[in-house]
Design a protein around this motif. Structure first.
Motif, short mmCIF file in Angstrom:
data_model
loop_
_atom_site.label_atom_id
_atom_site.label_comp_id
_atom_site.label_asym_id
_atom_site.label_seq_id
_atom_site.Cartn_x
_atom_site.Cartn_y
_atom_site.Cartn_z
N LEU A 47 4.96 4.63 1.76
CA LEU A 47 4.56 4.78 3.25
C LEU A 47 2.61 4.58 3.58
O LEU A 47 2.19 5.12 2.85
CB LEU A 47 5.17 6.05 3.79
CG LEU A 47 6.64 6.67 3.69
CD1 LEU A 47 6.19 8.25 4.16
CD2 LEU A 47 7.59 5.95 3.83
N HIS A 48 3.30 3.82 4.61
CA HIS A 48 1.19 3.54 4.68
C HIS A 48 1.24 4.09 6.52
O HIS A 48 2.37 3.48 7.31
CB HIS A 48 1.26 1.77 5.12
CG HIS A 48 0.06 1.72 5.09
ND1 HIS A 48 -0.11 2.10 4.65
CD2 HIS A 48 -0.48 -0.09 5.90
CE1 HIS A 48 -1.82 1.76 4.85
NE2 HIS A 48 -1.52 0.53 5.85
N MET A 49 0.31 4.38 6.87
CA MET A 49 -0.03 5.47 8.20
C MET A 49 -0.75 4.50 8.92
O MET A 49 -0.97 4.89 10.14
CB MET A 49 -0.62 6.59 8.04
CG MET A 49 1.09 7.47 6.79
SD MET A 49 2.11 7.50 7.90
CE MET A 49 1.91 8.84 9.39
N TRP A 50 -1.15 3.65 7.92
CA TRP A 50 -2.51 2.71 8.82
C TRP A 50 -2.20 1.55 9.35
O TRP A 50 -3.22 0.98 9.80
CB TRP A 50 -3.81 3.06 8.32
CG TRP A 50 -4.17 3.81 8.13
CD1 TRP A 50 -3.78 4.72 6.53
CD2 TRP A 50 -4.76 5.56 8.58
NE1 TRP A 50 -4.11 5.92 7.15
CE2 TRP A 50 -4.90 6.51 7.41
CE3 TRP A 50 -5.02 5.48 10.16
CZ2 TRP A 50 -5.11 7.83 8.77
CZ3 TRP A 50 -5.60 6.69 10.80
CH2 TRP A 50 -5.90 7.60 9.81
N ALA A 59 6.48 8.83 11.33
CA ALA A 59 6.20 8.68 9.54
C ALA A 59 5.94 8.34 8.92
O ALA A 59 5.67 8.20 7.90
CB ALA A 59 8.12 8.63 9.98
N GLY A 60 5.46 6.38 9.30
CA GLY A 60 4.76 5.85 8.56
C GLY A 60 5.57 4.27 7.98
O GLY A 60 7.00 4.72 7.97
N SER A 61 5.27 3.31 8.14
CA SER A 61 5.79 1.75 7.55
C SER A 61 6.33 2.24 6.27
O SER A 61 5.24 2.30 4.68
CB SER A 61 4.85 0.72 8.40
OG SER A 61 5.66 0.02 7.67
N GLY A 62 7.28 0.79 5.58
CA GLY A 62 7.46 1.51 4.57
C GLY A 62 6.95 -0.34 4.10
O GLY A 62 8.11 -0.87 3.76
N LEU A 102 12.67 3.86 0.47
CA LEU A 102 11.00 3.85 1.26
C LEU A 102 12.04 4.69 2.04
O LEU A 102 11.80 5.33 3.19
CB LEU A 102 10.60 2.62 1.95
CG LEU A 102 9.37 2.06 0.96
CD1 LEU A 102 9.41 0.34 0.47
CD2 LEU A 102 8.38 3.04 0.91
N GLN A 103 13.36 3.93 2.79
CA GLN A 103 14.43 4.91 4.15
C GLN A 103 14.47 6.42 4.10
O GLN A 103 14.36 6.96 4.64
CB GLN A 103 15.58 3.90 3.89
CG GLN A 103 16.38 4.59 4.95
CD GLN A 103 17.68 4.00 5.10
OE1 GLN A 103 17.73 2.77 6.24
NE2 GLN A 103 18.43 4.26 4.14
N GLU A 104 14.06 7.00 2.16
CA GLU A 104 14.75 7.76 2.03
C GLU A 104 13.45 9.00 2.80
O GLU A 104 14.37 10.09 2.79
CB GLU A 104 14.93 8.28 0.38
CG GLU A 104 17.18 7.33 0.46
CD GLU A 104 17.00 7.24 -1.60
OE1 GLU A 104 16.00 8.13 -1.71
OE2 GLU A 104 18.06 6.98 -1.01
N GLN A 105 12.39 8.60 1.99
CA GLN A 105 11.37 8.59 2.35
C GLN A 105 10.60 8.92 3.89
O GLN A 105 10.13 9.88 3.82
CB GLN A 105 10.25 7.80 1.48
CG GLN A 105 10.04 8.05 0.20
CD GLN A 105 8.90 7.06 -0.25
OE1 GLN A 105 7.68 7.11 0.07
NE2 GLN A 105 9.72 6.65 -1.71
N GLY A 106 12.12 8.53 4.36
CA GLY A 106 11.79 8.64 5.89
C GLY A 106 10.85 7.39 7.00
O GLY A 106 10.68 7.48 7.62
#
Length: 330
Positions: A47-50, A59-62, A102-106
């Motif tokens: 997940l990338h928040m930036w 939630a962030g980008s996968g 990554l989908q499971e991580q939100g």
């Protein structure tokens, strides 16, 4: 028209996936200018928040960072993976699993970062992930140096084009990225991306209007000493596709190579340079623009390329992520 050859492993017999069309026999183990051979290599999946707010959201980008790159930008902040080709070899099956993890991580989306030289794998992997329940938009995070045929071939796979437009001046593109045809190639690719989005019904946002589900965001990194070219880039974007969302970045951070070489690229972008470019964007009429507060400070703008999430889910062992790109605001 689609380019079916780009969707098949046979694309690696004489590689022409990127505009260089170097003809390297990657299928036989040779490596192209991009540094890639026959094997798929990934440096990070987490997940990338930036990214821009419509991409990262809360939630962030996968993000999936692919190893290698068709460009050779002397100032690259991801040089460990772009020219150093750092990463781990994985199978297409593992790429599919990464998307599901990554989908499971939100994650808000699946963000394929510099996948140009692996484009032949993308439609099949995404289709298989969707068959297994992956329902996220696909973001194609690219340098903008793409064949129009590749954009056409990915039309039914990519939902959001997160594309750079680096240079308007061919001589500058040659000097800094070793591709003199960059401006023309990027302009044609951007035009094809816009048509692809329009053909699918135009921009699409979530119910809250916060996350982009389909569309284009054009990024431009302002370089020190080249605000004039940045303004010319904005002119080209406006001329080519009109009022699209743009992201004007001031996060340029000199890497070790350019610091050693000295000169204008050895420093950060000044506030005056950045404001000049932002003002020009306003003058042109761009209505959706992301910009950055603050500037380059150190290497913290790049995420740690430590193979997080490549062989197993980042969620199972701790992400260990650090801030990547400075968050655009505005």
């Amino acid at each position: 028209m689609p380019a079916p050859d780009l969707l098949q492993p046979s694309a690696l017999e004489r590689c022409a996936l990127c505009p260089r069309r170097c003809g390297t026999a990657r299928a036989q183990g040779a490596r192209g200018i991009c540094g890639a051979g026959a094997e798929l290599k990934i440096a990070r999946a987490a997940l990338h928040m930036w990214e821009e707010p419509p991409i990262s959201g809360e939630a962030g980008s996968g993000t999936i960072f692919f190893s290698g790159c068709p460009l050779k930008c002397v100032y690259c902040q991801n040089h460990e993976i772009s020219t150093g080709n750092f990463g781990l070899e994985v199978s297409e099956d593992r790429l599919v699993q990464i998307m599901l993890e990554l989908q499971e991580q939100g994650a808000n989306n699946i963000n394929l970062v510099t996948a140009t030289h692996f484009a032949y794998l993308v439609p099949g992997a995404v289709a298989r992930a969707r068959q297994r329940g992956m329902a996220l938009p696909i973001v194609y995070n690219t340098s903008g140096y793409e064949r129009v045929e590749a954009v056409h071939a990915l039309a039914d796979t990519v939902d959001v084009w997160l594309t750079d437009f680096k240079y308007a001046d061919a001589a500058l593109a040659r000097r800094l990225s070793h591709v003199a045809d960059y401006p023309l190639v990027a302009q044609r690719a951007l035009e094809a991306m816009a048509k692809q989005v329009a053909d699918r019904g135009g921009e699409l946002w979530d119910a809250d209007g916060a996350l982009m589900k389909r569309g284009i965001i054009v990024r431009h990194l302002v370089l020190p000493g080249h605000a004039d070219d940045s303004c010319a880039v904005l002119d080209l974007i406006w001329k080519t596709v009109g009022d699209v969302p743009i992201s004007v970045m001031n996060q340029y951070t000199p890497n070790e190579r350019v610091r050693a070489a000295g000169g204008e690229l050895a420093r950060a972008v000044t506030e005056e340079e950045y404001e000049l470019v932002l003002d020009h964007a306003d003058e042109l009429g761009f209505t959706t623009m992301f910009w950055q507060e603050g500037g380059a400070v150190d290497e913290s703008f790049t995420p740690p390329f430590d193979t997080t999430g490549v062989l197993r889910s980042a969620a199972c062992c701790g992400d260990g992520s650090a801030p990547g790109d400075s968050a655009p605001v505005g």
